[in-house]
Design a protein around this motif. Structure first.
Motif, PDB file in Angstrom:
ATOM      1  N   THR A  67      25.015  35.189  92.452  1.00  0.00           N
ATOM      2  CA  THR A  67      24.460  33.884  92.771  1.00  0.00           C
ATOM      3  C   THR A  67      25.624  32.975  93.138  1.00  0.00           C
ATOM      4  N   ALA A  68      25.352  32.044  94.042  1.00  0.00           N
ATOM      5  CA  ALA A  68      26.410  31.147  94.512  1.00  0.00           C
ATOM      6  C   ALA A  68      25.803  29.815  94.924  1.00  0.00           C
ATOM      7  N   TYR A  69      26.648  28.794  94.925  1.00  0.00           N
ATOM      8  CA  TYR A  69      26.228  27.443  95.282  1.00  0.00           C
ATOM      9  C   TYR A  69      27.137  26.880  96.369  1.00  0.00           C
ATOM     10  N   THR A  70      26.555  26.227  97.355  1.00  0.00           N
ATOM     11  CA  THR A  70      27.319  25.507  98.366  1.00  0.00           C
ATOM     12  C   THR A  70      27.676  24.142  97.803  1.00  0.00           C
ATOM     13  N   LEU A  71      28.934  23.790  97.912  1.00  0.00           N
ATOM     14  CA  LEU A  71      29.417  22.500  97.435  1.00  0.00           C
ATOM     15  C   LEU A  71      29.952  21.702  98.620  1.00  0.00           C
ATOM     16  N   PRO A  72      29.281  20.606  98.984  1.00  0.00           N
ATOM     17  CA  PRO A  72      29.795  19.778 100.073  1.00  0.00           C
ATOM     18  C   PRO A  72      31.159  19.204  99.674  1.00  0.00           C
ATOM     19  N   ALA A  73      32.012  19.002 100.649  1.00  0.00           N
ATOM     20  CA  ALA A  73      33.349  18.479 100.376  1.00  0.00           C
ATOM     21  C   ALA A  73      33.505  17.082 100.964  1.00  0.00           C
ATOM     22  N   TYR A  74      34.332  16.282 100.353  1.00  0.00           N
ATOM     23  CA  TYR A  74      34.634  14.959 100.890  1.00  0.00           C
ATOM     24  C   TYR A  74      35.944  14.961 101.669  1.00  0.00           C
ATOM     25  N   TYR A  75      36.745  15.991 101.493  1.00  0.00           N
ATOM     26  CA  TYR A  75      38.038  16.081 102.173  1.00  0.00           C
ATOM     27  C   TYR A  75      37.963  16.916 103.440  1.00  0.00           C
ATOM     28  N   SER A  76      36.788  17.475 103.709  1.00  0.00           N
ATOM     29  CA  SER A  76      36.581  18.316 104.879  1.00  0.00           C
ATOM     30  C   SER A  76      35.102  18.293 105.225  1.00  0.00           C
ATOM     31  N   GLU A  77      34.788  18.517 106.480  1.00  0.00           N
ATOM     32  CA  GLU A  77      33.388  18.613 106.885  1.00  0.00           C
ATOM     33  C   GLU A  77      32.810  19.997 106.593  1.00  0.00           C
ATOM     34  N   SER A  78      33.680  20.926 106.225  1.00  0.00           N
ATOM     35  CA  SER A  78      33.238  22.280 105.886  1.00  0.00           C
ATOM     36  C   SER A  78      33.106  22.404 104.375  1.00  0.00           C
ATOM     37  N   PRO A  79      31.984  22.918 103.894  1.00  0.00           N
ATOM     38  CA  PRO A  79      31.791  23.043 102.448  1.00  0.00           C
ATOM     39  C   PRO A  79      32.528  24.251 101.879  1.00  0.00           C
ATOM     40  N   SER A  80      32.515  24.321 100.559  1.00  0.00           N
ATOM     41  CA  SER A  80      32.991  25.494  99.830  1.00  0.00           C
ATOM     42  C   SER A  80      31.777  26.146  99.182  1.00  0.00           C
TER      43      SER A  80
END
Length: 150
Positions: A67-80
Motif C-alpha cells: 500500500t502507498a500514499y501520494t503526498l503532494p509537495a510544496y517544494y516541487s510540482e511533482s509529488p512523492s
C-alpha cells in the motif's frame, strides 16, 4: 523470478483482493487482536486517488502486496509516494515477488510524474533493510517519531 506471478494495481471494485492483502499483512506482521475495518470504509479507501494498492497474485490468490500514499509537495510540482506497507506471505518470500512489487510501483509512479518513492524500515529489521537496498533503494539515517493520539 516466478513467471506465474501477476502484479496488479487495485481499483475500487477489487475489494476482495484488498481484503485478502490485509489478511496477508495481519499474518506477516503478526498483528495481535486485529479487527479489519468494515467493507464500506475499505471501498472508500480504494476510491481515494492518493491511495495505491498493488498485489501479487498466484492462481488468483493474493500472496503479497503493498500500500502507498501520494503526498503532494510544496517544494516541487511533482509529488512523492510513500510505501506504507509491503509484505509477501512467508512461504513465498525470497523468490523475487517483493522486487516485482517495488518495480511495478516505481514504474507506475514514474508514469504519473512522481518525483520520488520512499519507504521506511525499522533499524532492527535487517531483512527489510537488506531487501530495500537490493531493490536499489538508497538509505538515509533518520529517526521516526510518532505521537499516539488514542
Amino acid at each position: 523470478m516466478n513467471e506465474d506471478i501477476l502484479i496488479q494495481r487495485l481499483h475500487s471494485k477489487s475489494i476482495q483482493h484488498f481484503t485478502e492483502l490485509i489478511y496477508v499483512f495481519e499474518d506477516v506482521f503478526e498483528m495481535k487482536n486485529f479487527v479489519i475495518p468494515n467493507q464500506r470504509y475499505l471501498v472508500q479507501l480504494l476510491n481515494e486517488k492518493n491511495f495505491h494498492v498493488f498485489i501479487a497474485l498466484q492462481k488468483n490468490k493474493v500472496i503479497g502486496g503493498l500500500t502507498a500514499y501520494t503526498l503532494p509537495a510544496y517544494y516541487s510540482e511533482s509529488p512523492s509516494v510513500y510505501i506504507y506497507d509491503l509484505a509477501v506471505k512467508t512461504e513465498f518470500q525470497r523468490q523475487g515477488i517483493g522486487k516485482m512489487l517495488i518495480t511495478n510501483v516505481n514504474d507506475y509512479c514514474k508514469s504519473i510524474g512522481v518525483e520520488e518513492v520512499f519507504v521506511q524500515a525499522d533499524l532492527e529489521d535487517a531483512h527489510a533493510i537488506e531487501f530495500y537496498r537490493s531493490t536499489g533503494g538508497l538509505s538515509e539515517n533518520v529517526i521516526h517519531f510518532t505521537y499516539p493520539l488514542n
